[in-house]
Design a protein around this motif. Structure first.
Motif, mmCIF file in Angstrom:
data_model
loop_
_atom_site.group_PDB
_atom_site.id
_atom_site.type_symbol
_atom_site.label_atom_id
_atom_site.label_comp_id
_atom_site.label_asym_id
_atom_site.label_seq_id
_atom_site.Cartn_x
_atom_site.Cartn_y
_atom_site.Cartn_z
ATOM 1 N N GLY A 146 0.826 -1.216 0.000
ATOM 2 C CA GLY A 146 0.000 0.000 0.000
ATOM 3 C C GLY A 146 0.855 1.259 0.000
ATOM 4 O O GLY A 146 0.546 2.244 -0.679
ATOM 5 N N GLN A 147 1.968 1.206 0.757
ATOM 6 C CA GLN A 147 2.872 2.361 0.784
ATOM 7 C C GLN A 147 3.563 2.532 -0.566
ATOM 8 O O GLN A 147 3.736 3.648 -1.056
ATOM 9 C CB GLN A 147 3.920 2.174 1.889
ATOM 10 N N GLU A 168 -5.980 -1.146 -12.474
ATOM 11 C CA GLU A 168 -6.124 -2.078 -11.348
ATOM 12 C C GLU A 168 -5.120 -1.774 -10.226
ATOM 13 O O GLU A 168 -4.320 -2.624 -9.842
ATOM 14 C CB GLU A 168 -5.984 -3.523 -11.836
ATOM 15 N N PRO A 169 -5.189 -0.555 -9.689
ATOM 16 C CA PRO A 169 -4.162 -0.118 -8.740
ATOM 17 C C PRO A 169 -4.178 -0.850 -7.411
ATOM 18 O O PRO A 169 -3.198 -0.780 -6.663
ATOM 19 C CB PRO A 169 -4.490 1.364 -8.533
ATOM 20 N N MET A 177 -4.780 -3.150 2.808
ATOM 21 C CA MET A 177 -4.088 -1.978 2.252
ATOM 22 C C MET A 177 -4.850 -1.320 1.111
ATOM 23 O O MET A 177 -4.442 -0.278 0.610
ATOM 24 C CB MET A 177 -2.705 -2.387 1.758
ATOM 25 N N VAL A 178 -5.938 -1.940 0.720
ATOM 26 C CA VAL A 178 -6.703 -1.405 -0.415
ATOM 27 C C VAL A 178 -7.262 -0.024 -0.063
ATOM 28 O O VAL A 178 -7.166 0.921 -0.845
ATOM 29 C CB VAL A 178 -7.833 -2.388 -0.802
ATOM 30 N N GLY A 179 -7.792 0.099 1.146
ATOM 31 C CA GLY A 179 -8.459 1.340 1.555
ATOM 32 C C GLY A 179 -7.537 2.542 1.528
ATOM 33 O O GLY A 179 -7.934 3.628 1.090
ATOM 34 N N VAL A 184 -6.501 7.835 -1.144
ATOM 35 C CA VAL A 184 -5.695 8.820 -1.880
ATOM 36 C C VAL A 184 -6.351 9.121 -3.226
ATOM 37 O O VAL A 184 -6.469 10.280 -3.649
ATOM 38 C CB VAL A 184 -4.251 8.299 -2.084
ATOM 39 N N MET A 185 -6.826 8.067 -3.889
ATOM 40 C CA MET A 185 -7.477 8.256 -5.197
ATOM 41 C C MET A 185 -8.759 9.077 -5.057
ATOM 42 O O MET A 185 -9.068 9.934 -5.888
ATOM 43 C CB MET A 185 -7.775 6.897 -5.827
ATOM 44 N N THR A 186 -9.512 8.812 -3.988
ATOM 45 C CA THR A 186 -10.762 9.550 -3.771
ATOM 46 C C THR A 186 -10.478 11.022 -3.532
ATOM 47 O O THR A 186 -11.183 11.900 -4.045
ATOM 48 C CB THR A 186 -11.536 8.942 -2.576
ATOM 49 N N SER A 187 -9.406 11.308 -2.778
ATOM 50 C CA SER A 187 -9.100 12.718 -2.530
ATOM 51 C C SER A 187 -8.657 13.403 -3.822
ATOM 52 O O SER A 187 -9.003 14.555 -4.069
ATOM 53 C CB SER A 187 -8.089 12.889 -1.388
ATOM 54 N N LEU A 188 -7.928 12.690 -4.674
ATOM 55 C CA LEU A 188 -7.552 13.261 -5.983
ATOM 56 C C LEU A 188 -8.796 13.558 -6.817
ATOM 57 O O LEU A 188 -8.886 14.600 -7.472
ATOM 58 C CB LEU A 188 -6.723 12.248 -6.770
ATOM 59 N N ALA A 189 -9.726 12.622 -6.790
ATOM 60 C CA ALA A 189 -10.972 12.793 -7.555
ATOM 61 C C ALA A 189 -11.718 14.033 -7.061
ATOM 62 O O ALA A 189 -12.197 14.844 -7.855
ATOM 63 C CB ALA A 189 -11.846 11.547 -7.422
ATOM 64 N N LYS A 190 -11.770 14.196 -5.748
ATOM 65 C CA LYS A 190 -12.496 15.344 -5.173
ATOM 66 C C LYS A 190 -11.837 16.655 -5.531
ATOM 67 O O LYS A 190 -12.491 17.693 -5.627
ATOM 68 C CB LYS A 190 -12.577 15.209 -3.654
#
Ligand SMILES: Nc1ncnc2c1ncn2[C@@H]1O[C@H](COP(=O)(O)OP(=O)(O)OP(=O)(O)O)[C@@H](O)[C@H]1O
Length: 248
Positions: A146-147, A168-169, A177-179, A184-190
């Motif tokens: 995840g890191q 498929e990140p 570690m998926v969450g 991070v991806m969700t914050s980028l999307a926002k």
């Protein structure tokens, strides 16, 4: 190109691997700031679609434009495209013999010709943003999956991309570690990053996507806002796919 125009446009894209017809007349426009999640059965061409957008896979027919320009085939223009369209792979793809900080500063220094001190400062800010600033001096193998994936996202962001592709990140990660990667991806999307995400994480599709694109057998079968797609898929292929993956 005008701000209102789509950032990425695929027009009747076809792709063959020898006799295999992997993308069939795929047309898709992606707006600036839009988050498109691509789902579908294994082998339906999702990964190939994603990789064609930064020309990791050259297409066999049709056109793709990015920011109003046809995708360049080679040279500096192609290097520029790869900076503008960051990519995050299933397998992290970090340089094993460089520290996390070096992994993130390499592109900005070598490709963008940034001064090392500035590149380092910005890299540290990005590593802080993805929550691994304290791992900057370690080598990839010393980090969890995840890191490492968060470092790979920071590395792509260091190139100041206009769009990000995620193939498929989270598929190679242990479940716990998926969450942290999806957060991070969700914050980028926002924040308004334009994103194309190939994933089996339907929670991400539901909550972070503006649009879900469903592919089967190399075709774009249907596309809709996530609420609409998950509640009322229109094609039999999508209904069948959802019935298989959402039963547990
Ligand atoms: N480099 C390649 N050479 C030959 N065939 C390939 C290559 N890359 C992909 N394929 C084939 O193209 C088809 C589509 O593959 P692709 O990886 O795009 O599908 P996918 O929808 O992403 O699948 P998955 O969910 O399993 O990753 C598959 O049949 C695959 O075996």
């Amino acid at each position: 190109m005008a701000e209102g125009e789509p950032l990425i446009v695929l027009d009747r894209v076809n792709k063959h691997f020898g006799p295999l017809h992997v993308l069939r007349d795929v047309s898709l426009s992606i707006d600036r700031g839009e988050v498109v999640v691509v789902i579908g059965p294994s082998g339906s061409g999702k990964s190939t679609l994603c990789r064609s957008i930064n020309r990791l896979e050259p297409i066999s027919g049709g056109t793709i434009t990015f920011d109003g320009q046809p995708l360049p085939a080679e040279g500096r223009a192609l290097a520029r495209l790869r900076s503008d369209v960051g990519m995050v792979f299933q397998s992290f793809n970090l340089f094993a013999h460089k520290t996390i900080l070096e992994n993130v500063t390499l592109g900005p220094i070598k490709v963008r010709k940034e001064k090392p001190a500035e590149a380092k400062e910005r890299a540290m800010a990005l590593l802080d943003r993805v929550g691994i600033a304290n791992q900057a001096d370690k080598y990839p193998a010393m980090l969890s999956g995840g890191q490492q994936q968060r470092a790979a996202i920071a590395r792509a962001l260091a190139m100041r991309p206009k769009a990000m592709l995620f193939d498929e990140p989270t598929s190679a990660l242990d479940p716990e570690m998926v969450g942290e990667v999806l957060d991070v991806m969700t914050s980028l999307a926002k924040e308004g990053m334009t994103m194309v995400v190939v994933t089996h994480e339907m929670g991400f599709a539901r909550h972070a996507a503006n649009r879900v694109v469903f592919m089967a057998d190399g075709q774009l079968v249907e596309q809709a806002a996530p609420t609409e797609f998950f509640a009322n898929p229109t094609s039999d292929r999508a209904k069948d796919f959802l019935s298989k993956i959402l039963t547990h």
